[in-house]
Design a protein around this motif. Structure first.
Motif, PDB file in Angstrom:
ATOM      1  N   VAL A   1     -82.767  60.308  12.617  1.00  0.00           N
ATOM      2  CA  VAL A   1     -82.439  60.608  10.712  1.00  0.00           C
ATOM      3  C   VAL A   1     -83.465  60.106   9.896  1.00  0.00           C
ATOM      4  O   VAL A   1     -83.251  58.262   9.995  1.00  0.00           O
ATOM      5  N   PRO A   2     -84.256  60.894   9.319  1.00  0.00           N
ATOM      6  CA  PRO A   2     -84.928  59.821   8.191  1.00  0.00           C
ATOM      7  C   PRO A   2     -84.099  59.582   7.274  1.00  0.00           C
ATOM      8  O   PRO A   2     -83.390  59.950   6.792  1.00  0.00           O
ATOM      9  N   PRO A   3     -84.857  58.326   6.371  1.00  0.00           N
ATOM     10  CA  PRO A   3     -84.223  57.894   5.415  1.00  0.00           C
ATOM     11  C   PRO A   3     -83.816  58.861   4.116  1.00  0.00           C
ATOM     12  O   PRO A   3     -83.218  58.326   3.456  1.00  0.00           O
ATOM     13  N   THR A   4     -84.516  59.677   4.317  1.00  0.00           N
ATOM     14  CA  THR A   4     -84.510  61.178   2.645  1.00  0.00           C
ATOM     15  C   THR A   4     -83.548  61.795   3.359  1.00  0.00           C
ATOM     16  O   THR A   4     -83.308  63.071   2.309  1.00  0.00           O
ATOM     17  N   ALA A   5     -83.085  61.542   4.053  1.00  0.00           N
ATOM     18  CA  ALA A   5     -81.629  62.618   4.199  1.00  0.00           C
ATOM     19  C   ALA A   5     -80.460  62.660   3.634  1.00  0.00           C
ATOM     20  O   ALA A   5     -80.315  61.824   3.477  1.00  0.00           O
ATOM     21  N   LEU A   6     -80.480  63.865   3.268  1.00  0.00           N
ATOM     22  CA  LEU A   6     -79.143  64.124   2.332  1.00  0.00           C
ATOM     23  C   LEU A   6     -78.000  63.938   3.288  1.00  0.00           C
ATOM     24  O   LEU A   6     -77.453  63.916   3.968  1.00  0.00           O
ATOM     25  N   ILE A   7     -76.625  62.702   2.865  1.00  0.00           N
ATOM     26  CA  ILE A   7     -75.009  62.520   3.444  1.00  0.00           C
ATOM     27  C   ILE A   7     -74.914  63.484   3.010  1.00  0.00           C
ATOM     28  O   ILE A   7     -74.546  63.418   0.980  1.00  0.00           O
ATOM     29  N   THR A   8     -73.585  63.815   3.326  1.00  0.00           N
ATOM     30  CA  THR A   8     -72.860  65.359   2.179  1.00  0.00           C
ATOM     31  C   THR A   8     -71.074  65.026   2.910  1.00  0.00           C
ATOM     32  O   THR A   8     -70.982  64.519   3.396  1.00  0.00           O
ATOM     33  N   ARG A   9     -70.450  64.771   2.131  1.00  0.00           N
ATOM     34  CA  ARG A   9     -69.029  64.580   2.610  1.00  0.00           C
ATOM     35  C   ARG A   9     -68.132  66.372   1.964  1.00  0.00           C
ATOM     36  O   ARG A   9     -68.918  67.477   1.333  1.00  0.00           O
ATOM     37  N   PHE A  10     -67.563  66.852   2.647  1.00  0.00           N
ATOM     38  CA  PHE A  10     -66.291  67.865   2.147  1.00  0.00           C
ATOM     39  C   PHE A  10     -65.052  67.298   1.479  1.00  0.00           C
ATOM     40  O   PHE A  10     -64.412  66.571   1.718  1.00  0.00           O
TER      41      PHE A  10
END
Length: 62
Positions: free
Chosen positions: A16-25
């Motif tokens: 997982v690249p450090p630029t990957a978006l982290i999302t939540r619901f």
């Protein structure tokens, strides 16, 4: 690096690249959907909406 173990011990690694978006619901009511909103809709058999995901500033990641 994510390591997944499945199917009786098979291992799969995902970088997982450090630029990957982290999302939540979050649970929301119908007012979260507005004209122009980016949405993802999961349907049940019969084409009835089972889950509606609305992006807040981003497109839902599905």
């Amino acid at each position: 690096m994510l390591t997944l173990t499945y199917d009786g011990g098979k291992i799969f690694r995902i970088t997982v690249p450090p630029t990957a978006l982290i999302t939540r619901f979050e649970v929301a009511d119908r007012s979260a959907v507005a004209i122009g909103s980016a949405v993802f809709i999961k349907t049940d058999p019969g084409d009835r909406a089972a889950l509606v995901t609305v992006g807040k500033g981003i497109t839902p990641p599905m």
